[in-house]
Design an enzyme around this catalytic site. Structure first.
Site, PDB file in Angstrom:
ATOM      1  NE  ARG A 113      -3.638   2.069   2.768  1.00 42.19           N
ATOM      2  CZ  ARG A 113      -4.897   2.206   2.349  1.00 42.19           C
ATOM      3  NH1 ARG A 113      -5.456   1.235   1.648  1.00 42.19           N
ATOM      4  NH2 ARG A 113      -5.591   3.290   2.622  1.00 42.19           N
ATOM      5  CG  HIS A 140      -8.329   1.034  -3.145  1.00 38.41           C
ATOM      6  ND1 HIS A 140      -7.772  -0.162  -2.735  1.00 38.41           N
ATOM      7  CD2 HIS A 140      -8.838   1.614  -2.012  1.00 38.41           C
ATOM      8  CE1 HIS A 140      -7.931  -0.301  -1.424  1.00 38.41           C
ATOM      9  NE2 HIS A 140      -8.564   0.762  -0.977  1.00 38.41           N
ATOM     10  CD  GLN A 143     -13.277  -0.557  -0.791  1.00 37.46           C
ATOM     11  OE1 GLN A 143     -12.600  -0.518   0.235  1.00 37.46           O
ATOM     12  NE2 GLN A 143     -14.520  -1.023  -0.802  1.00 37.46           N
ATOM     13  CG  ASP A 235     -12.784   7.928  -1.303  1.00 34.65           C
ATOM     14  OD1 ASP A 235     -12.797   7.732  -0.066  1.00 34.65           O
ATOM     15  OD2 ASP A 235     -11.770   7.783  -2.007  1.00 34.65           O
ATOM     16  CB  CYS A 275     -13.901   2.882  -0.154  1.00 34.23           C
ATOM     17  SG  CYS A 275     -13.292   4.567  -0.368  1.00 34.23           S
ATOM     18  NE  ARG A 303     -10.200  -3.935   0.771  1.00 31.31           N
ATOM     19  CZ  ARG A 303      -9.438  -2.937   1.228  1.00 31.31           C
ATOM     20  NH1 ARG A 303     -10.008  -1.781   1.566  1.00 31.31           N
ATOM     21  NH2 ARG A 303      -8.135  -3.085   1.347  1.00 31.31           N
TER      22      ARG A 303
END
Length: 315
Positions: A113, A140, A143, A235, A275, A303
């Site tokens: 990440r 991402h 996700q 988001d 998310c 997830r």
């Protein structure tokens, strides 16, 4: 391809962005994730990764990414190693290529990440084990795989669905555009002027949509995007690494909050996605985030299961 052929193709593959996968491969991962979740919920254990080790490199912190990957490896019988930027020689000048070559001798997979997407690409170019993108500034994919799983779980299919994303043209917008385009979901992205998605990623999504029949659109009008949407997604307005722009972004995004006035343009049975982490009163009003249409905590749980499907298939 048969499921066995897809399974064989996925083994040893990197998971860097959704555009690297076919619709059939993503459907295979989603079906496996749903199966693993169902079996986990009835107490069936899985030891698919017995003796396997995953290195987890975090240059950006995260609640969901760390806990879901670490728990997922444990549930699959493997082990996860948390490595912060301060615990790696990468933070003291060791090259990315050398880090990839060394870790490949120790572990069976690497999740990272980080910031620039070039970092995960360079890791993959120099690694002999699968690299999994836990998030970059551009993408991402973990996700959005969980999001696609959630859509199937809640609605039964991707057929005749429209997803509207409202907010920053960031990594989430990029991966949603590409993921929806591959799966045949219409996707409308509403962003303020000067916060649009990267043109090359919008072009990529539109190219993928030619194969699936999806309608891909970017607009500066949230109402246009949300009209007749089945899924409304947002988001945070200020992603990690852009904190110095917070005040400027609060001004620019003022008309892009997901609230009752906006969602009245969506379908009556719309689902709300986020998310997480969420800032109530900024990108979304509390009554939407905590309301009856919200499935954000199902998303968060998924997830775990979506990533278990990735780990099982790649490792």
């Amino acid at each position: 391809m048969t499921p066995e052929e897809i399974k064989s193709n996925l083994k040893g593959k990197h998971f860097l962005k959704l555009a690297d996968f076919t619709k059939e491969e993503l459907l295979f991962l989603i079906d496996l994730a749903l199966k693993l979740k169902k079996e986990q919920n009835v107490g069936k254990t899985h030891r698919h990764l017995d003796g396997k080790t995953l290195a987890m490199i975090f240059e950006k912190s995260s609640t969901r990414t760390r806990v879901s990957f670490e728990t997922g490896m444990y549930q699959l019988g493997g082990h996860a190693l948390f490595l912060s930027k301060d615990e790696l020689q990468m933070g003291r000048g060791e090259t990315i290529s050398d880090t990839a070559k060394v870790l490949s001798r120790y572990v069976d997979g690497i999740m990272i990440r980080t910031f620039a997407h070039d970092i995960v690409e360079e890791l993959a170019d120099n690694s002999s084990v699968p690299i999994i993108n836990g998030l970059t500034d551009d993408y991402h994919p973990c996700q959005v795989l969980a999001d696609l799983m959630t859509i199937v779980e809640k609605t039964g299919s991707f057929k005749e669905k429209k997803l509207a994303y409202v907010g920053d043209g960031n990594n989430m917008a990029h991966s949603l555009l590409v993921g929806c385009a591959i799966m045949g979901i219409d996707c409308s992205v509403a962003v303020p002027k000067n916060y649009e998605v990267k043109q090359e990623i919008l072009t990529l999504a539109k190219d993928k949509a030619k194969e699936s029949g999806a309608v891909i659109m970017q607009t500066n009008d949230p109402i246009e995007a949300v009209t007749r949407a089945d899924i409304v997604y947002t988001d945070v307005w200020t992603s990690m690494g852009f904190e110095n722009e917070t005040e400027e972004r609060l001004q620019a995004f003022g008309d892009f909050q997901v609230n009752q006035n906006l969602v009245k343009h969506a379908n009556e049975d719309y689902l709300f996605f986020h998310c997480l982490p969420a800032h109530r009163g900024e990108e979304v009003s509390a009554d939407i985030l905590d309301g009856p249409h919200s499935v954000v905590f199902d998303q968060a749980e998924n997830r775990l299961h979506a990533q278990k499907a990735v780990l099982t298939s790649l490792l």
